[in-house]
Design a protein around this motif. Structure first.
Motif, PDB file in Angstrom:
ATOM      1  N   PHE A  96       0.791  -1.236   0.000  1.00 41.03           N
ATOM      2  CA  PHE A  96       0.000   0.000   0.000  1.00 41.03           C
ATOM      3  C   PHE A  96       0.823   1.286   0.000  1.00 41.03           C
ATOM      4  CE2 PHE A  96      -3.013  -2.881   2.464  1.00 41.03           C
ATOM      5  CZ  PHE A  96      -3.772  -3.182   1.344  1.00 41.03           C
ATOM      6  N   GLY A  97       2.132   1.195   0.089  1.00 41.66           N
ATOM      7  CA  GLY A  97       2.938   2.389   0.085  1.00 41.66           C
ATOM      8  C   GLY A  97       3.491   2.739   1.457  1.00 41.66           C
ATOM      9  N   PRO A  98       4.402   3.707   1.527  1.00 40.78           N
ATOM     10  CA  PRO A  98       5.145   3.996   2.758  1.00 40.78           C
ATOM     11  C   PRO A  98       4.306   4.528   3.919  1.00 40.78           C
ATOM     12  CG  PRO A  98       5.652   5.612   1.042  1.00 40.78           C
ATOM     13  CD  PRO A  98       4.891   4.517   0.394  1.00 40.78           C
ATOM     14  N   ARG A  99       3.302   5.347   3.663  1.00 45.40           N
ATOM     15  CA  ARG A  99       2.561   5.950   4.777  1.00 45.40           C
ATOM     16  C   ARG A  99       1.658   4.935   5.486  1.00 45.40           C
ATOM     17  NH1 ARG A  99       3.808   9.668   1.179  1.00 45.40           N
ATOM     18  NH2 ARG A  99       4.548  11.703   1.948  1.00 45.40           N
ATOM     19  N   VAL A 100       0.936   4.151   4.721  1.00 48.19           N
ATOM     20  CA  VAL A 100       0.107   3.107   5.334  1.00 48.19           C
ATOM     21  C   VAL A 100       1.000   2.106   6.059  1.00 48.19           C
ATOM     22  CG1 VAL A 100      -1.502   1.211   4.887  1.00 48.19           C
ATOM     23  CG2 VAL A 100      -1.733   3.367   3.643  1.00 48.19           C
ATOM     24  N   GLY A 101       2.118   1.740   5.428  1.00 48.81           N
ATOM     25  CA  GLY A 101       3.041   0.801   6.057  1.00 48.81           C
ATOM     26  C   GLY A 101       3.642   1.347   7.327  1.00 48.81           C
ATOM     27  N   TRP A 102       3.977   2.638   7.325  1.00 48.40           N
ATOM     28  CA  TRP A 102       4.560   3.236   8.524  1.00 48.40           C
ATOM     29  C   TRP A 102       3.563   3.196   9.681  1.00 48.40           C
ATOM     30  CZ3 TRP A 102       4.665   6.393  12.600  1.00 48.40           C
ATOM     31  CH2 TRP A 102       5.903   6.765  13.123  1.00 48.40           C
ATOM     32  N   MET A 103       2.320   3.524   9.427  1.00 48.95           N
ATOM     33  CA  MET A 103       1.309   3.496  10.486  1.00 48.95           C
ATOM     34  C   MET A 103       1.034   2.069  10.967  1.00 48.95           C
ATOM     35  SD  MET A 103       0.542   6.451  11.481  1.00 48.95           S
ATOM     36  CE  MET A 103      -0.799   5.906  12.553  1.00 48.95           C
ATOM     37  N   CYS A 104       1.121   1.107  10.058  1.00 51.24           N
ATOM     38  CA  CYS A 104       0.954  -0.282  10.466  1.00 51.24           C
ATOM     39  C   CYS A 104       2.083  -0.688  11.412  1.00 51.24           C
ATOM     40  CB  CYS A 104       0.940  -1.190   9.234  1.00 51.24           C
ATOM     41  SG  CYS A 104       0.555  -2.908   9.598  1.00 51.24           S
ATOM     42  N   GLY A 105       3.302  -0.307  11.071  1.00 49.72           N
ATOM     43  CA  GLY A 105       4.437  -0.588  11.956  1.00 49.72           C
ATOM     44  C   GLY A 105       4.289   0.110  13.289  1.00 49.72           C
ATOM     45  N   TRP A 106       3.795   1.343  13.281  1.00 47.65           N
ATOM     46  CA  TRP A 106       3.576   2.075  14.527  1.00 47.65           C
ATOM     47  C   TRP A 106       2.535   1.367  15.394  1.00 47.65           C
ATOM     48  CZ3 TRP A 106       5.354   5.454  17.835  1.00 47.65           C
ATOM     49  CH2 TRP A 106       4.486   6.031  18.769  1.00 47.65           C
ATOM     50  N   GLY A 107       1.475   0.868  14.772  1.00 46.18           N
ATOM     51  CA  GLY A 107       0.459   0.141  15.530  1.00 46.18           C
ATOM     52  C   GLY A 107       1.053  -1.053  16.258  1.00 46.18           C
ATOM     53  N   LEU A 108       1.927  -1.805  15.569  1.00 48.62           N
ATOM     54  CA  LEU A 108       2.581  -2.944  16.203  1.00 48.62           C
ATOM     55  C   LEU A 108       3.476  -2.502  17.345  1.00 48.62           C
ATOM     56  CD1 LEU A 108       4.212  -5.954  14.376  1.00 48.62           C
ATOM     57  CD2 LEU A 108       5.357  -4.869  16.288  1.00 48.62           C
ATOM     58  N   VAL A 109       4.272  -1.460  17.116  1.00 45.35           N
ATOM     59  CA  VAL A 109       5.219  -1.007  18.138  1.00 45.35           C
ATOM     60  C   VAL A 109       4.497  -0.518  19.389  1.00 45.35           C
ATOM     61  CG1 VAL A 109       6.916   0.790  18.687  1.00 45.35           C
ATOM     62  CG2 VAL A 109       7.076  -0.456  16.527  1.00 45.35           C
TER      63      VAL A 109
END
Length: 515
Positions: A96-109
């Protein structure tokens, strides 16, 4: 001999210097079970779930298992082509691209930091509770209520867990075999003794007047009295399975990184659902799910069921083993839960989504040392501040955890379907495991996310506190996600190349370690 080979290919990712071939199938599955902490989850959730859905608790455990299983298929398929320790972050960026991926990673963290804080607090409480049982001293047990003693003990446990995780997967694996084996063995003893005391001709009905005879209707989710009760119970059930994806986060350190982690995750899931069903059925048979006496939904004991049932079911001597099992469960999970957060941060840093300093790997232990220590420090600060500010805030933060879990699991499931969209017509298997199953899992978790979000708006949700008439759990849950948005915007200024898709995309080359 080991050599590095750069191979541009679709879906490929970069090696990061982690210790490869450190964990096999069994070790990976054990780490997955450990992170979930089944005994801790059961003692803290059995009562709450019974309070929501009554005797249909086993059915809700099965219902919660379904979306987790469907999402596990998504993780397995994505891991086959992209065995990257960034897992959800890396995969959603590619889909989905960098912004969606970044927020997904933030959710996990952020979900992991919350869990680490909670686990540390539970381990501390059970440490002093066990010490009180062993010394037969109420004064020793009451030390847990001394805020200073509680915080200091908690910090020591966090420090020990951080140190073990810092030393690498081999050290982690060795400790986990013992702790996971202990808690599952004690849980099996509890189930056997509970069934024996609830069985025909036993003294159960006399000693346990709230006992309930087994019925197959307990496994029927449609027998739950209302949809609201079902979704509330389902949210709790989903939390009880959280953490199995640690198997995938350790993929770059696993033997057969493209297949072993996915298989280990499925094994861990089967062990978990079996443990939950057996314990839930046995507990209901011996004490029922009512709100009086030893009933699971009794408000006085529902937040810590095993503390109330240990003595009556297992006796004063064996009952102590149940306290040991809960402590072992929380301590084991406290240690392994560092794995996903540290490796996600490592991946995000490697791909320039976070500061470069977090991409450093310890030259001897081959672990993300700085990311591990930072996670430990963040957990210590978070728990200390929350405990000193308000116990209500700490409780509401834990309630907000379900929102984070559904958020990043659902995104990962959707990422699988979208990433493989061109392959879904190749075979029935591809359509089912790469498309249909992940999509259904994502939809189910997204529905729980929306339902939880609307419920959180009500101040009655969680501790009952509010901010300007809005439920504190909603403010905390949405607030933590917005903090991620702010940090992402800052990183967008500091690392524009990542957010332009120049560093990580579908065609990023892989750095493979070959033997």
């Amino acid at each position: 001999m080991t050599q590095l080979d750069v191979r541009p290919q679709e879906g490929a990712t970069k090696g990061k210097g982690l210790g490869g071939n450190s964990v096999g199938l069994l070790g990976s599955a054990v780490i997955g079970v450990s992170t979930v902490a089944p005994v801790y989850c059961l003692t803290s959730t059995l009562g709450s779930t019974a309070g929501e859905v009554g005797l249909q608790m086993p059915a809700v455990f099965l219902a919660g298992f379904l979306p987790m299983l469907l999402v596990a298929f998504a993780y397995r398929e994505l891991n086959k082509v992209m065995p990257d320790c960034g897992t959800s972050f890396t995969w959603t960026v590619k889909a989905f691209g960098p912004r969606v991926g970044w927020m997904c990673g933030w959710g996990l963290v952020i979900a992991t930091i919350i869990v680490l804080s909670n686990l540390a607090g539970v381990a501390t409480s059970y440490f002093w509770l066990l010490a009180g049982e062993i010394t037969n001293s109420a004064g020793v047990a009451d030390l847990d209520h001394d805020k200073l003693v509680h915080i200091l003990t908690c910090l020591v446990l966090i420090g020990a867990a951080t140190a073990i995780s810092y030393r690498g997967m081999t050290a982690t694996k060795g400790v986990q075999y013992t702790l996971v084996g202990l808690q599952l063995a004690v849980l099996a003893v509890f189930v056997v003794m509970a069934l024996a005391k609830a069985g025909p001709g036993a003294s159960g009905p006399v000693d346990f007047p709230t006992a309930a005879p087994f019925s197959w209707s307990w496994l029927n989710p449609f027998a739950v009295h209302s949809f609201g009760a079902f979704t509330a119970g389902l949210s709790l059930s989903i939390f009880m399975y959280w953490g199995w994806d640690t198997c995938l986060t350790a993929n770059e350190e696993t033997i057969g990184s493209d297949r072993t982690p996915g298989r280990a995750a499925l094994i861990a899931m089967v062990v978990l659902v079996g443990s939950y069903l057996a314990t839930g059925v046995a507990a209901q048979m011996v004490v029922g799910s009512g709100g009086t006496g030893l009933g699971l939904a009794n408000p006085a004991t529902s937040d810590n069921v095993f503390a109330a049932l240990a003595g009556p079911v297992m006796g004063p001597t064996l009952g102590i083993l149940l306290f040991v099992a809960v402590l072992a469960s929380a301590a084991a999970s406290l240690q392994t839960t560092f794995i996903p957060v540290a490796r996600t941060v490592l991946a995000m840093s490697t791909y320039e989504a976070l500061p470069a300093s977090y991409a450093r790997v310890h030259p001897r232990f081959r672990t993300p040392g700085r990311a591990t220590v930072t996670a430990g420090a963040a957990t210590a600060v978070f728990y200390t501040v929350m405990t000193l500010v308000s116990e209500h805030v700490l409780v509401d933060t834990i309630y907000a955890l379900g929102l984070m879990i559904c958020f990043y699991y659902a995104l990962t499931a959707f990422a699988c379907t979208w990433y493989f969209r061109a392959e879904l017509r190749r075979s029935v298997r591809d359509f089912a495991f790469k498309g249909l199953f992940p999509l259904l899992g994502g939809v189910l978790l997204a529905a729980v996310f929306v339902k939880t979000l609307t419920d959180m708006w009500n101040p009655a949700y969680g501790s009952g506190s509010s901010v300007f008439g809005i439920g504190s759990v909603f403010v905390i849950g949405v607030g933590l996600l917005l903090v991620g948005v702010v940090i992402m915007l800052v990183m967008g200024r500091l690392s524009p190349a990542f957010f332009r898709g120049e560093v990580l995309n579908r065609h990023t080359p892989v750095l493979v370690v070959e033997d």
